[in-house]
Every structure is written in structure tokens, then in C-alpha cells.
Design an enzyme around this catalytic site. Structure first.
Site, PDB file in Angstrom:
ATOM      1  N   ARG A  78       0.845  -1.209   0.000  1.00 42.56           N
ATOM      2  CA  ARG A  78       0.000   0.000   0.000  1.00 42.56           C
ATOM      3  C   ARG A  78       0.879   1.258   0.000  1.00 42.56           C
ATOM      4  O   ARG A  78       0.586   2.237  -0.692  1.00 42.56           O
ATOM      5  CB  ARG A  78      -0.904   0.013   1.238  1.00 42.56           C
ATOM      6  N   VAL A 111      -5.544   7.529   4.875  1.00 44.77           N
ATOM      7  CA  VAL A 111      -4.229   7.324   5.492  1.00 44.77           C
ATOM      8  C   VAL A 111      -3.110   7.570   4.475  1.00 44.77           C
ATOM      9  O   VAL A 111      -1.948   7.263   4.732  1.00 44.77           O
ATOM     10  CB  VAL A 111      -4.126   5.888   6.083  1.00 44.77           C
ATOM     11  N   ASP A 112      -3.476   8.140   3.306  1.00 42.41           N
ATOM     12  CA  ASP A 112      -2.499   8.268   2.214  1.00 42.41           C
ATOM     13  C   ASP A 112      -1.644   9.542   2.291  1.00 42.41           C
ATOM     14  O   ASP A 112      -0.677   9.685   1.531  1.00 42.41           O
ATOM     15  CB  ASP A 112      -3.201   8.179   0.844  1.00 42.41           C
ATOM     16  N   HIS A 130      -7.839   8.311  10.809  1.00 43.15           N
ATOM     17  CA  HIS A 130      -7.471   6.892  10.835  1.00 43.15           C
ATOM     18  C   HIS A 130      -5.966   6.658  10.752  1.00 43.15           C
ATOM     19  O   HIS A 130      -5.528   5.543  10.460  1.00 43.15           O
ATOM     20  CB  HIS A 130      -8.199   6.134   9.700  1.00 43.15           C
ATOM     21  N   CYS A 165      13.206   0.292  22.347  1.00 41.30           N
ATOM     22  CA  CYS A 165      13.036  -0.924  23.172  1.00 41.30           C
ATOM     23  C   CYS A 165      13.148  -2.216  22.358  1.00 41.30           C
ATOM     24  O   CYS A 165      12.960  -3.298  22.919  1.00 41.30           O
ATOM     25  CB  CYS A 165      11.700  -0.872  23.913  1.00 41.30           C
ATOM     26  N   SER A 204     -18.025   6.372   1.584  1.00 43.27           N
ATOM     27  CA  SER A 204     -19.234   5.546   1.587  1.00 43.27           C
ATOM     28  C   SER A 204     -20.034   5.790   2.866  1.00 43.27           C
ATOM     29  O   SER A 204     -21.172   5.347   2.975  1.00 43.27           O
ATOM     30  CB  SER A 204     -18.877   4.061   1.452  1.00 43.27           C
ATOM     31  N   VAL A 229     -19.547   9.894  -6.528  1.00 46.85           N
ATOM     32  CA  VAL A 229     -19.992   9.323  -7.807  1.00 46.85           C
ATOM     33  C   VAL A 229     -21.231   8.444  -7.623  1.00 46.85           C
ATOM     34  O   VAL A 229     -21.876   8.068  -8.594  1.00 46.85           O
ATOM     35  CB  VAL A 229     -18.875   8.506  -8.512  1.00 46.85           C
ATOM     36  N   ALA A 246     -14.728  13.671  -7.656  1.00 44.70           N
ATOM     37  CA  ALA A 246     -14.298  14.738  -6.748  1.00 44.70           C
ATOM     38  C   ALA A 246     -13.342  15.719  -7.424  1.00 44.70           C
ATOM     39  O   ALA A 246     -13.433  16.930  -7.210  1.00 44.70           O
ATOM     40  CB  ALA A 246     -13.627  14.121  -5.527  1.00 44.70           C
TER      41      ALA A 246
HETATM   42  C1  BJW Z   1     -15.758   8.703  -5.350  1.00 47.41           C
HETATM   43  C2  BJW Z   1     -14.859   8.592  -6.400  1.00 47.41           C
HETATM   44  C3  BJW Z   1     -14.505   9.780  -7.052  1.00 47.41           C
HETATM   45  C4  BJW Z   1     -15.166   6.620  -5.586  1.00 47.41           C
HETATM   46  N1  BJW Z   1     -15.021  10.940  -6.662  1.00 47.41           N
HETATM   47  N2  BJW Z   1     -16.277   9.854  -4.983  1.00 47.41           N
HETATM   48  C5  BJW Z   1     -21.794  -2.069  13.433  1.00 47.41           C
HETATM   49  C6  BJW Z   1     -22.437  -0.842  13.301  1.00 47.41           C
HETATM   50  C7  BJW Z   1     -21.758   0.358  13.474  1.00 47.41           C
HETATM   51  C8  BJW Z   1     -20.402   0.353  13.778  1.00 47.41           C
HETATM   52  C9  BJW Z   1     -19.766  -0.860  13.898  1.00 47.41           C
HETATM   53  C10 BJW Z   1     -20.449  -2.055  13.734  1.00 47.41           C
HETATM   54  N3  BJW Z   1     -19.561  -3.074  13.889  1.00 47.41           N
HETATM   55  C11 BJW Z   1     -18.339  -2.547  14.130  1.00 47.41           C
HETATM   56  C12 BJW Z   1     -18.456  -1.222  14.154  1.00 47.41           C
HETATM   57  C13 BJW Z   1     -17.368  -0.249  14.368  1.00 47.41           C
HETATM   58  C14 BJW Z   1     -16.476  -0.111  13.148  1.00 47.41           C
HETATM   59  C15 BJW Z   1     -17.345   0.203  11.946  1.00 47.41           C
HETATM   60  O1  BJW Z   1     -17.722   1.331  11.705  1.00 47.41           O
HETATM   61  N4  BJW Z   1     -17.647  -0.809  11.147  1.00 47.41           N
HETATM   62  C16 BJW Z   1     -18.584  -0.659  10.010  1.00 47.41           C
HETATM   63  C17 BJW Z   1     -17.871  -1.063   8.725  1.00 47.41           C
HETATM   64  C18 BJW Z   1     -19.796  -1.474  10.274  1.00 47.41           C
HETATM   65  N5  BJW Z   1     -15.569   0.990  13.456  1.00 47.41           N
HETATM   66  C19 BJW Z   1     -14.445   0.780  14.092  1.00 47.41           C
HETATM   67  O2  BJW Z   1     -14.058  -0.323  14.427  1.00 47.41           O
HETATM   68  C20 BJW Z   1     -13.652   2.027  14.457  1.00 47.41           C
HETATM   69  N6  BJW Z   1     -13.315   1.997  15.836  1.00 47.41           N
HETATM   70  C21 BJW Z   1     -14.243   1.993  16.796  1.00 47.41           C
HETATM   71  O3  BJW Z   1     -15.437   2.058  16.561  1.00 47.41           O
HETATM   72  O4  BJW Z   1     -13.721   1.933  18.050  1.00 47.41           O
HETATM   73  C22 BJW Z   1     -14.611   1.835  19.145  1.00 47.41           C
HETATM   74  C23 BJW Z   1     -13.792   1.515  20.375  1.00 47.41           C
HETATM   75  C24 BJW Z   1     -13.882   2.342  21.469  1.00 47.41           C
HETATM   76  C25 BJW Z   1     -13.143   2.052  22.609  1.00 47.41           C
HETATM   77  C26 BJW Z   1     -12.305   0.945  22.631  1.00 47.41           C
HETATM   78  C27 BJW Z   1     -12.212   0.120  21.531  1.00 47.41           C
HETATM   79  C28 BJW Z   1     -12.957   0.411  20.383  1.00 47.41           C
HETATM   80  C29 BJW Z   1     -12.361   2.061  13.689  1.00 47.41           C
HETATM   81  C30 BJW Z   1     -12.581   2.167  12.223  1.00 47.41           C
HETATM   82  C31 BJW Z   1     -11.244   2.113  11.508  1.00 47.41           C
HETATM   83  C32 BJW Z   1     -11.442   2.075  10.015  1.00 47.41           C
HETATM   84  N7  BJW Z   1     -10.255   1.699   9.412  1.00 47.41           N
HETATM   85  C33 BJW Z   1     -10.222   1.591   7.963  1.00 47.41           C
HETATM   86  C34 BJW Z   1      -8.975   0.808   7.572  1.00 47.41           C
HETATM   87  C35 BJW Z   1      -7.756   1.578   7.801  1.00 47.41           C
HETATM   88  C36 BJW Z   1      -6.690   0.678   7.460  1.00 47.41           C
HETATM   89  C37 BJW Z   1      -6.076   0.979   6.151  1.00 47.41           C
HETATM   90  O5  BJW Z   1      -6.303   1.943   5.452  1.00 47.41           O
HETATM   91  O6  BJW Z   1      -5.313   0.146   5.893  1.00 47.41           O
HETATM   92  O7  BJW Z   1     -10.265   2.883   7.401  1.00 47.41           O
HETATM   93  S1  BJW Z   1     -11.604   0.774   7.221  1.00 47.41           S
HETATM   94  C38 BJW Z   1     -11.598   1.726   5.773  1.00 47.41           C
HETATM   95  O8  BJW Z   1     -12.901   2.337   5.716  1.00 47.41           O
HETATM   96  C39 BJW Z   1     -10.568   2.848   5.992  1.00 47.41           C
HETATM   97  C40 BJW Z   1     -11.350   4.056   5.566  1.00 47.41           C
HETATM   98  O9  BJW Z   1     -10.809   5.224   6.173  1.00 47.41           O
HETATM   99  C41 BJW Z   1     -12.749   3.737   6.011  1.00 47.41           C
HETATM  100  C42 BJW Z   1     -13.820   4.518   5.293  1.00 47.41           C
HETATM  101  O10 BJW Z   1     -13.842   4.188   3.930  1.00 47.41           O
HETATM  102  P1  BJW Z   1     -14.135   5.332   2.855  1.00 47.41           P
HETATM  103  O11 BJW Z   1     -13.109   6.366   2.931  1.00 47.41           O
HETATM  104  O12 BJW Z   1     -15.542   5.763   2.992  1.00 47.41           O
HETATM  105  O13 BJW Z   1     -13.895   4.529   1.489  1.00 47.41           O
HETATM  106  P2  BJW Z   1     -14.877   3.564   0.703  1.00 47.41           P
HETATM  107  O14 BJW Z   1     -14.055   2.777  -0.213  1.00 47.41           O
HETATM  108  O15 BJW Z   1     -15.777   2.845   1.604  1.00 47.41           O
HETATM  109  O16 BJW Z   1     -15.804   4.564  -0.127  1.00 47.41           O
HETATM  110  C43 BJW Z   1     -15.323   5.329  -1.205  1.00 47.41           C
HETATM  111  C44 BJW Z   1     -16.412   6.265  -1.649  1.00 47.41           C
HETATM  112  O17 BJW Z   1     -15.900   7.116  -2.642  1.00 47.41           O
HETATM  113  C45 BJW Z   1     -17.631   5.549  -2.250  1.00 47.41           C
HETATM  114  O18 BJW Z   1     -18.825   6.125  -1.739  1.00 47.41           O
HETATM  115  C46 BJW Z   1     -17.507   5.826  -3.757  1.00 47.41           C
HETATM  116  O19 BJW Z   1     -18.775   5.930  -4.394  1.00 47.41           O
HETATM  117  C47 BJW Z   1     -16.790   7.145  -3.753  1.00 47.41           C
HETATM  118  N8  BJW Z   1     -15.958   7.448  -4.928  1.00 47.41           N
HETATM  119  N9  BJW Z   1     -14.536   7.289  -6.610  1.00 47.41           N
HETATM  120  C48 BJW Z   1     -15.926  10.946  -5.679  1.00 47.41           C
HETATM  121  N10 BJW Z   1     -13.643   9.769  -8.137  1.00 47.41           N
HETATM  122 ZN    ZN Z   2       9.545   0.609  21.750  1.00 46.13          ZN
END
Ligand code: BJW
Ligand code: ZN
Length: 257
Positions: A78, A111-112, A130, A165, A204, A229, A246
Site C-alpha cells: 500500500r 491514510v495516504d 485513521h 526498546c 461511503s 460518484v 471529486a
Molecule cells: C468517489 C470517487 C470519485 C469513488 N469521486 N467519490 C456495526 C455498526 C456500526 C459500527 C460498527 C459495527 N460493527 C463494528 C463497528 C465499528 C467499526 C465500523 O464502523 N464498522 C462498520 C464497517 C460497520 N468501526 C471501528 O471499528 C472504528 N473503531 C471503533 O469504533 O472503536 C470503538 C472503540 C472504542 C473504545 C475501545 C475500543 C474500540 C475504527 C474504524 C477504523 C477504520 N479503518 C479503515 C482501515 C484503515 C486501514 C487501512 O487503510 O489500511 O479505514 S476501514 C476503511 O474504511 C478505511 C477508511 O478510512 C474507512 C472509510 O472508507 P471510505 O473512505 O468511505 O472509502 P470507501 O471505499 O468505503 O468509499 C469510497 C467512496 O468514494 C464511495 O462512496 C464511492 O462511491 C466514492 N468514490 N470514486 C468521488 N472519483
Molecule cells: Zn519501543
């Protein structure tokens, strides 16, 4: 409920621009779609990372505990993809607005690092909810540092280790099930609650707590403008929903702001 104005309707851009013109405080909440035209893969949808890879195997603390080498191999790949990408016109337009308008802040799930690259140190820094592909953190003592080196994932021994460490380092990224940094999330929530407009770009809107930030703006009496989109759970509550890439729509939207 706010009236949804789609891009196809002639009013859409006008409504969005007028909301932005009147707004004193604006927060732009971005997701992977804002970087799609830079060549960074999104997570969901056609061509998204989660079509090929399972989040449970790669983006959870349990996955790292089971097979740190595999997780690092994926993050090394990545990082190499993102290092060959540059900010696009949407990143630049958002950075420009952030540098010139006193109360325009960018909050990103990405994260980019492309928002930071576009801002070039001018204006308030984008809030990265994130984490970052280019920061690593010690699994032992917790110390973190910037790191852009090539990851050698041949074995556990060749992975990055802590200079303090000697414990294994991990990507400084928020994985599923992990809490977001409380200071960063608190600041993002404060900005969203006070904003007159939340401009939601390329997400999303399914991952929480980030997806809930736009609702804080709405509950505080502000409006949501969406650029995507495709439609999302936010579309129905947006005052204006602009359909399109975008890198085309965001500069058009912010041109006279
Ligand atoms: C365009 C386009 C163009 C394309 N122009 N548009 C059930 C219900 C509710 C919540 C939860 C649940 N079960 C679990 C949870 C919690 C969970 C969660 O939300 N899960 C859901 C998926 C259900 N959340 C968590 O776990 C978070 N932590 C948490 O809640 O902690 C609580 C806690 C408290 C105390 C102690 C312990 C815990 C953490 C979430 C971390 C998310 N991490 C990721 C991965 C990072 C790793 C990595 O990058 O390697 O982050 S997941 C991934 O999704 C990444 C993104 O930041 C995130 C959001 O995705 P994003 O940016 O929306 O991308 P896409 O691909 O989904 O969408 C792209 C969009 O662009 C689309 O709409 C396209 O149409 C559009 N598009 N081209 C304009 N050209
Ligand atoms: Zn260390």
C-alpha cells in the site's frame, strides 16, 4: 428533512455554492473517493481493496497478532502504491480553501497523506482520523515516528523494530475495533458540531465514528453538501448532493469561495 438536490438538477451547484458562500465555518470530511483520481484504490465498490482482501485478515489488531509479517507485507505494498501517487485537483482545491478561509478545516479518513502533501504546510493541518501509512508505532513502548522506508517483509526479523526498546513496530493506523485518537476525534467532533456546512467528499459513510460527524453538523443546525460518484447513507439528509468525480466537482464548487 432537508430537500435533496441532485447534481442532475440545474439548481444543485448553485444551492451548494450559496450554502458555502453564506457559511462562516466549514468542515470538509473526506474519504477514499477523494484520492481515487490520484490512483489510490478505494476500499468498497468495484476495484475496492475489500473486494480482493479481507479486512479481518489485514486491518485488525487480531490479524497483526496472528501474522504480523503478512499484515506488514500488505502495508508495504500500500505504501509503495501511494508513494507513486500525487494530490489531485480536489486535494488542491480543499488545501487552497483551508489556507485562505479562516474557518475551513479538512478532516479525512484517508491514510495516504495526500491532503497533507497538497497543503504543503500552509493553513491548518488536515485532521487524519485513521492515522497514516507513513507513521509507525512501537507495539512495546508506544513510541511513534515518521517512516517512508521500503518494508522488507521477508521475515519478522526484517520488519521495522523500535530503536528504543527493540519491540516490533506496527503501522500507525486505526484498525477495526480500535479506538480513534481521542484528541483528534474530539477536535473533529467540535469542528463538525460548530460548522455551518459539512462538505462530505468521496466516502461511503459506513465506517463509524467518522461517518457520524456529518450528522453532528446537521444536529447543530448546519447543512450537508455531498460530492460522490454514487449515493450513500448521507445522500438523503444532504441539502445538496453533487454526483461526479471529486477532482472535477470540488474545484468547481470552491472556485469562487
Ligand atoms: C468517489 C470517487 C470519485 C469513488 N469521486 N467519490 C456495526 C455498526 C456500526 C459500527 C460498527 C459495527 N460493527 C463494528 C463497528 C465499528 C467499526 C465500523 O464502523 N464498522 C462498520 C464497517 C460497520 N468501526 C471501528 O471499528 C472504528 N473503531 C471503533 O469504533 O472503536 C470503538 C472503540 C472504542 C473504545 C475501545 C475500543 C474500540 C475504527 C474504524 C477504523 C477504520 N479503518 C479503515 C482501515 C484503515 C486501514 C487501512 O487503510 O489500511 O479505514 S476501514 C476503511 O474504511 C478505511 C477508511 O478510512 C474507512 C472509510 O472508507 P471510505 O473512505 O468511505 O472509502 P470507501 O471505499 O468505503 O468509499 C469510497 C467512496 O468514494 C464511495 O462512496 C464511492 O462511491 C466514492 N468514490 N470514486 C468521488 N472519483
Ligand atoms: Zn519501543
Amino acid at each position: 428533512m432537508s430537500k435533496v438536490v441532485e447534481r442532475e438538477s440545474a439548481e444543485a451547484l448553485g444551492v451548494a455554492r450559496s450554502l458555502l458562500r453564506r457559511a462562516e465555518r466549514i468542515v470538509a470530511l473526506t474519504g477514499a473517493g477523494v484520492s481515487a483520481e490520484s490512483g489510490v484504490p478505494t476500499f468498497r465498490g468495484a476495484g475496492g481493496l475489500w473486494k480482493t482482501y479481507r479486512a479481518e485478515d489485514l486491518a485488525t489488531p487480531e490479524a497483526f497478532g496472528r501474522d504480523a509479517r503478512l499484515v506488514w507485507e500488505w502495508y508495504g505494498w500500500r505504501r509503495s502504491v501511494v508513494l507513486s501517487c500525487a494530490p489531485n485537483a480536489a486535494h488542491r482545491a480543499l488545501a487552497g480553501a483551508s489556507a485562505t478561509r479562516p474557518d475551513f478545516r479538512v478532516v479525512t479518513q484517508n491514510v495516504d497523506g495526500l491532503h497533507v502533501a497538497a497543503s504543503d504546510g500552509v493553513g491548518p493541518p488536515p485532521l487524519e482520523l485513521h492515522g497514516s501509512l507513513f507513521r509507525i508505532r512501537c507495539t512495546g513502548c508506544g513510541v511513534g515516528r515518521e517512516d517512508r522506508s521500503v518494508i522488507d517483509a521477508t521475515s519478522i526479523e526484517t520488519l521495522p523494530h523500535c530503536k528504543t526498546c527493540t519491540a516490533l513496530m506496527r503501522p500507525d493506523i486505526v484498525w477495526f475495533g480500535e479506538p480513534l485518537n481521542a484528541t483528534i476525534l474530539g477536535e473533529a467532533a467540535r469542528l463538525a458540531s460548530m460548522a455551518d456546512v459539512c462538505l462530505v467528499v468521496g466516502t461511503s459513510a459506513v465506517v463509524h465514528p467518522a461517518a457520524g460527524l456529518a450528522d453532528l453538523t446537521r444536529r447543530g443546525g448546519g447543512s450537508i453538501i455531498e460530492v460522490n460518484v454514487a449515493s450513500t447513507p448521507i445522500t438523503d439528509v444532504a441539502a445538496a448532493s453533487l454526483r461526479g468525480p471529486a477532482a472535477v466537482i470540488v474545484p468547481e464548487l470552491l472556485r469562487h469561495e
